[in-house]
Scaffold this motif. Structure first.
Motif, mmCIF file in Angstrom:
data_model
loop_
_atom_site.group_PDB
_atom_site.id
_atom_site.type_symbol
_atom_site.label_atom_id
_atom_site.label_comp_id
_atom_site.label_asym_id
_atom_site.label_seq_id
_atom_site.Cartn_x
_atom_site.Cartn_y
_atom_site.Cartn_z
ATOM 1 N N SER A 51 -7.873 6.183 0.401
ATOM 2 C CA SER A 51 -6.691 6.029 1.242
ATOM 3 C C SER A 51 -6.366 4.546 1.288
ATOM 4 O O SER A 51 -7.225 3.737 1.673
ATOM 5 C CB SER A 51 -6.953 6.566 2.649
ATOM 6 O OG SER A 51 -5.837 6.311 3.489
ATOM 7 N N ALA A 52 -5.173 4.180 0.884
ATOM 8 C CA ALA A 52 -4.778 2.771 0.837
ATOM 9 C C ALA A 52 -3.673 2.496 1.843
ATOM 10 O O ALA A 52 -2.752 3.304 2.008
ATOM 11 C CB ALA A 52 -4.311 2.396 -0.563
ATOM 12 N N LYS A 53 -3.790 1.370 2.519
ATOM 13 C CA LYS A 53 -2.725 0.913 3.417
ATOM 14 C C LYS A 53 -1.831 -0.019 2.618
ATOM 15 O O LYS A 53 -2.305 -1.013 2.045
ATOM 16 C CB LYS A 53 -3.303 0.194 4.629
ATOM 17 C CG LYS A 53 -2.262 -0.156 5.686
ATOM 18 C CD LYS A 53 -2.913 -0.720 6.938
ATOM 19 C CE LYS A 53 -1.870 -0.942 8.032
ATOM 20 N NZ LYS A 53 -2.498 -1.458 9.290
ATOM 21 N N ASN A 75 -2.699 8.463 0.368
ATOM 22 C CA ASN A 75 -3.795 8.889 -0.485
ATOM 23 C C ASN A 75 -3.440 8.584 -1.931
ATOM 24 O O ASN A 75 -2.322 8.848 -2.375
ATOM 25 C CB ASN A 75 -4.067 10.383 -0.315
ATOM 26 C CG ASN A 75 -4.619 10.714 1.056
ATOM 27 O OD1 ASN A 75 -5.391 9.930 1.630
ATOM 28 N ND2 ASN A 75 -4.224 11.852 1.598
ATOM 29 N N VAL A 76 -4.387 8.034 -2.653
ATOM 30 C CA VAL A 76 -4.144 7.569 -4.019
ATOM 31 C C VAL A 76 -4.671 8.579 -5.038
ATOM 32 O O VAL A 76 -5.776 9.105 -4.894
ATOM 33 C CB VAL A 76 -4.815 6.196 -4.254
ATOM 34 C CG1 VAL A 76 -4.561 5.713 -5.682
ATOM 35 C CG2 VAL A 76 -4.325 5.178 -3.233
ATOM 36 N N ALA A 127 0.492 3.074 -10.588
ATOM 37 C CA ALA A 127 0.481 1.634 -10.307
ATOM 38 C C ALA A 127 -0.647 1.213 -9.376
ATOM 39 O O ALA A 127 -1.265 0.154 -9.574
ATOM 40 C CB ALA A 127 1.824 1.218 -9.717
ATOM 41 N N LEU A 128 -0.929 2.027 -8.368
ATOM 42 C CA LEU A 128 -1.893 1.613 -7.345
ATOM 43 C C LEU A 128 -3.296 1.412 -7.900
ATOM 44 O O LEU A 128 -4.037 0.520 -7.458
ATOM 45 C CB LEU A 128 -1.926 2.620 -6.193
ATOM 46 C CG LEU A 128 -0.624 2.747 -5.389
ATOM 47 C CD1 LEU A 128 -0.762 3.800 -4.297
ATOM 48 C CD2 LEU A 128 -0.206 1.402 -4.785
ATOM 49 N N VAL A 129 -3.700 2.226 -8.875
ATOM 50 C CA VAL A 129 -5.056 2.075 -9.430
ATOM 51 C C VAL A 129 -5.140 0.905 -10.414
ATOM 52 O O VAL A 129 -6.216 0.633 -10.963
ATOM 53 C CB VAL A 129 -5.516 3.380 -10.116
ATOM 54 C CG1 VAL A 129 -5.663 4.501 -9.096
ATOM 55 C CG2 VAL A 129 -4.568 3.799 -11.236
ATOM 56 N N ILE A 166 -1.164 -4.235 -1.437
ATOM 57 C CA ILE A 166 -2.305 -3.446 -0.983
ATOM 58 C C ILE A 166 -2.974 -4.186 0.169
ATOM 59 O O ILE A 166 -3.567 -5.250 -0.026
ATOM 60 C CB ILE A 166 -3.332 -3.214 -2.117
ATOM 61 C CG1 ILE A 166 -2.647 -2.652 -3.363
ATOM 62 C CG2 ILE A 166 -4.454 -2.300 -1.629
ATOM 63 C CD1 ILE A 166 -2.107 -1.276 -3.220
ATOM 64 N N VAL A 167 -2.890 -3.656 1.365
ATOM 65 C CA VAL A 167 -3.485 -4.271 2.545
ATOM 66 C C VAL A 167 -4.970 -3.940 2.618
ATOM 67 O O VAL A 167 -5.823 -4.811 2.865
ATOM 68 C CB VAL A 167 -2.769 -3.804 3.835
ATOM 69 C CG1 VAL A 167 -3.420 -4.438 5.059
ATOM 70 C CG2 VAL A 167 -1.291 -4.153 3.769
ATOM 71 N N SER A 168 -5.310 -2.675 2.399
ATOM 72 C CA SER A 168 -6.724 -2.251 2.437
ATOM 73 C C SER A 168 -6.860 -0.934 1.697
ATOM 74 O O SER A 168 -5.866 -0.233 1.427
ATOM 75 C CB SER A 168 -7.199 -2.092 3.876
ATOM 76 O OG SER A 168 -6.465 -1.073 4.535
ATOM 77 N N ALA A 169 -8.090 -0.575 1.362
ATOM 78 C CA ALA A 169 -8.374 0.707 0.716
ATOM 79 C C ALA A 169 -9.773 1.165 1.122
ATOM 80 O O ALA A 169 -10.710 0.364 1.202
ATOM 81 C CB ALA A 169 -8.273 0.579 -0.793
ATOM 82 N N LYS A 170 -9.888 2.454 1.408
ATOM 83 C CA LYS A 170 -11.215 2.965 1.832
ATOM 84 C C LYS A 170 -11.394 4.418 1.387
ATOM 85 O O LYS A 170 -10.411 5.127 1.099
ATOM 86 C CB LYS A 170 -11.365 2.846 3.331
ATOM 87 C CG LYS A 170 -10.305 3.555 4.151
ATOM 88 C CD LYS A 170 -10.522 3.320 5.617
ATOM 89 C CE LYS A 170 -9.418 4.033 6.439
ATOM 90 N NZ LYS A 170 -9.576 3.823 7.873
#
Length: 298
Positions: A216-218, A241-242, A254-256, A294-298
């Motif tokens: 999950s990325a902010k 969700n990515v 793009a996100l990955v 991308i602020v954060s990812a967890k």
């Protein structure tokens, strides 16, 4: 002899009656068909009156009469998904102007071929654009179209044939629109992937963690049409969700490619965006541009 003398008058009256009956509408003929036939007659009379006979080309599928005043045989013809920019003037056959584009401000109208809805554009004008190529100019004489609103108004009564004077400024595929945008915004260094995505990292954090599918990325983002109109944004960041199909395919791709803290600009065709239907307020077949952080990812 007196009875015979009445025959010429009787024959004359019968002739007048037959003539009048011949002008009456066939009671078995549908109203739409009759109006269309009458429109055809009006248009052909207009062609003859204005010495246009022999210059017109009739498109049998639409019933439109095309008189090209500037032909561009090698011009780009519009296809499904293409953006057409054009100027037009709509008038009645008696010369009264009914509508026109903003020619004085230099802002052409825009239509997308194959979009599920035409918007404010009439079926007659929409069909006309599909018959013209980039750079062409034409007069189009159009009978009423049953798919248009036939209620009419004081300026343009129902079932009225019209004349369009059209100038096609450009015909651009999605790929051409994207390329124009990249050049105009100095983004030509962007990587192009096999999906058609353009990806340009604008702020790198090479030591940060790479975003992975399933996380999950902010994300802070701004989304724009290629004409510059913003349709969505999140300045505080929103959670997504990515790699699960929860976002458009372009984002999943793009996100990955990014790490936490990084920023990127992506430009994408509609095939990995919102497709041939769009999603309000995003039009059909719309290529898009996003600025992503991308602020954060967890």
């Amino acid at each position: 002899m007196k009875n015979w003398q009445k025959w010429p008058l009787t024959v004359s009256l019968i002739g007048i009656l037959v003539s009048q009956l011949g002008c009456q509408p066939d009671p078995g003929e549908a109203l739409n068909d009759r109006k269309r036939r009458e429109n055809e007659q009006e248009i052909n009379e207009y062609i003859d009156k204005n010495n246009l006979r022999g210059k017109e080309q009739k498109d049998e599928a639409t019933g439109l009469y095309i008189i090209r005043t500037k032909a561009v045989p090698n011009g780009q013809a519009p296809a499904e998904g293409d953006e057409v920019k054009y100027y037009f003037v709509q008038s009645r056959l008696d010369g009264v102007i009914v509508d026109s584009s903003e020619t004085t401000t230099g802002k052409p109208n825009v239509a997308t071929i194959g979009a599920p809805t035409q918007g404010a554009i009439t079926a007659r004008l929409y069909n006309s654009l599909q018959l013209l190529k980039e750079g062409e100019e034409a007069t189009v004489l159009a009978p009423y179209d049953p798919t248009d609103n036939k209620s009419g108004n004081l300026l343009l009564p129902a079932y009225t044939p019209v004349r369009y004077d059209i100038k096609v400024i450009s015909v651009r595929t999605e790929e051409e629109q994207i390329q124009d945008y990249l050049v105009a915004n100095k983004l030509t260094a962007a990587e192009k992937t096999t999906s058609g995505l353009r990806f340009l990292l604008t702020k790198a954090y090479p030591d940060s963690a790479l975003v992975k599918a399933g996380q999950s990325a902010k994300i802070k983002y701004t989304g724009k049409l290629l004409n510059g109109n913003q349709f969505d944004a999140s300045t505080d960041g929103a959670d997504f969700n990515v790699g699960t199909g929860a976002v458009i395919a372009a984002w999943d791709e793009a996100l990955v490619k990014m790490r936490v803290g990084e920023k990127a600009t992506i430009v994408l065709p509609s095939s990995i965006g919102y497709g041939p239907l769009g999603k309000s307020p995003i039009p059909a077949y719309a290529p898009l541009a996003f600025d992503i952080e991308i602020v954060s990812a967890k």
